[in-house]
Scaffold this active site. Structure first.
Site, PDB file in Angstrom:
ATOM      1  CG  HIS A   1      -1.874   1.077   1.333  1.00  0.00           C
ATOM      2  ND1 HIS A   1      -1.547   2.312   1.854  1.00  0.00           N
ATOM      3  CD2 HIS A   1      -3.186   1.142   0.981  1.00  0.00           C
ATOM      4  CE1 HIS A   1      -2.604   3.097   1.808  1.00  0.00           C
ATOM      5  NE2 HIS A   1      -3.611   2.425   1.287  1.00  0.00           N
ATOM      6  N   PRO A   2       0.422   2.383  -0.519  1.00  0.00           N
ATOM      7  CG  PRO A   2      -0.611   3.867  -2.004  1.00  0.00           C
ATOM      8  CD  PRO A   2      -0.835   2.578  -1.268  1.00  0.00           C
ATOM      9  CB  VAL A   3       0.956   4.661   4.176  1.00  0.00           C
ATOM     10  CG1 VAL A   3       0.082   5.807   3.733  1.00  0.00           C
ATOM     11  CG2 VAL A   3       0.126   3.464   4.606  1.00  0.00           C
ATOM     12  CE  LYS A   4       0.807  -1.516   5.585  1.00  0.00           C
ATOM     13  NZ  LYS A   4      -0.492  -1.049   5.101  1.00  0.00           N
ATOM     14  CB  ILE A   5       8.570  -0.527   3.816  1.00  0.00           C
ATOM     15  CG1 ILE A   5       8.144  -0.835   5.255  1.00  0.00           C
ATOM     16  CG2 ILE A   5      10.063  -0.214   3.740  1.00  0.00           C
ATOM     17  CD1 ILE A   5       8.368   0.283   6.237  1.00  0.00           C
TER      18      ILE A   5
END
Length: 388
Positions: free
Chosen positions: A185-189
């Site tokens: 997901h975009p907020v992941k690493i």
């Protein structure tokens, strides 16, 4: 507003996606296989199976583990809904294990006691989803030992933990878990826009995961119940899903993977800055376990509200009003209406509930500047006025 998390994209990422857009393959092509192989190699795992998101990855991991109606899945109440919902998708019962008050991961002592009771009652779990909250693994060595004793499958939900390490090896290597799930997901690493991946060292699991992500179909004559009709022929041999990822997403993931070490270094630098500059305030700061090297997807603090003039909500809203996009990870899953309808009640998992009333996730992402970081710290200090 400084967000709590944010993707970091550059021209190389854009060029990688454009290259696929100009190619003959937009989906089910060679870039997916390259991405799966790169992730498996990075994590020292045998096989990688990429899918459309981490929820889908958890679902097919549970199915590959044989989870079904009449079975049981246990997980942490301090997680996103998907870690529990994946069991319900399979028709299994779901239960929770309370969290450790320091690490905010599954408390292995509580797990051991619950397993002892479940063995007496003949209600042992078939699957444990061990959530690597904020990027730090659970006590996976002890969990693996308990799985051997009690016979359950371990799925590590490492959605927060791409690039993390445990016991000197990459999370996902399979030493302590049967399968490991990552989120992109975009907020992941690292990000593929949306996307997920299952890693395993067992060929039969990888084969079934690949089949489940694509309608339960096979083109392998060895798995068919009659001779192939020709090179066009396929059979659906079980009920599967359309959980496929695209080559465009895989190309972005490959490009992002090239920058993983830099992303991790900056996250760890920012986390250490928080640890140093927030020390001595009316806060409980994150605790790092000796065996675990966190990927620092999240930086969570717990307010020592008994010492403060402002409430948890007032501090949270005060930060938002100041332009600091804090968040809260997570509302205990067992308190959601769906799970209350299944019989769970407030008080069932007191550590997770106490955590919920004190936790705030502060902004942390690789592109965050030192100036933004200092601003977050200053605003938090301004609000943490201790009572007389």
């Amino acid at each position: 507003m400084i967000p709590y998390g944010k993707q970091s994209l550059d021209q190389a990422d854009i060029d990688a996606v454009v290259e696929v857009l100009k190619s003959d393959w937009l989906t089910q092509g060679p870039t997916i296989e390259r991405f799966e192989a790169a992730m498996a190699q990075r994590c020292e795992a045998g096989y990688g199976v990429a899918v459309c998101n981490a929820t889908a990855a958890l679902h097919i991991a549970c199915l590959a583990a044989g989870l079904g109606p009449g079975d049981r899945l246990w997980t942490s109440p301090n997680t996103f809904l998907a870690s529990a919902n994946c069991g319900r998708y399979c028709g299994a019962a779901v239960d929770f294990v309370d969290i450790d008050p320091l690490t905010w991961n599954i408390d292995v002592d509580a797990l051991a006691l619950k397993l002892e009771a479940a063995e007496r009652d003949a209600t042992l779990p078939n699957v444990l989803v061990a959530v690597a909250f904020s990027g730090q693994s659970c006590d996976m060595r002890q969990i693996a030992a308990l799985s051997r004793r009690y016979g359950f499958v371990v799925i590590e939900d490492a959605s927060h933990a791409v690039g993390a390490r445990y016991a000197g090896r990459p999370v996902g290597c399979g030493e302590f878990a049967d399968m490991t799930v990552f989120s992109f997901h975009p907020v992941k690493i690292v990000t593929t826009g949306e996307g997920g991946l299952v890693l395993t060292n067992r060929a039969e699991l990888a084969e079934r995961l690949q089949r489940l992500r694509s309608h339960g179909m096979t083109r392998d004559p060895a798995h068919m119940d009659q001779p192939s009709h020709g090179p066009w022929y396929y059979q659906q041999i079980e009920l599967g899903f359309n959980y496929r990822i695209t080559d465009m997403q895989a190309a972005l993931g490959l490009s992002q993977l090239n920058k993983l070490d830099g992303f991790l270094a900056r996250r760890r630098q920012l986390a250490e800055r928080y640890q140093t500059r927030l020390a001595g305030l009316a806060l409980q700061l994150p605790t790092s376990e000796p065996d675990a090297e966190s990927a620092w997807h999240l930086y969570v603090v717990r307010l020592q509200t008994a010492r403060l003039r402002l409430s948890h909500r007032e501090v949270f809203e005060g930060l938002r009003e100041a332009g600091v996009g804090v968040n809260l990870h997570y509302i205990p899953v067992h308190l959601q209406p769906y799970y209350r309808d299944l019989g769970f009640r407030p008080g069932d998992f007191p550590q997770a509930e106490a955590y919920y009333h004190e936790a705030i996730s502060l902004p942390l992402f690789p592109a965050m500047t030192d100036e933004q970081h200092d601003f977050v710290i200053d605003q938090l200090k301004r609000l943490l006025v201790e009572s007389d």
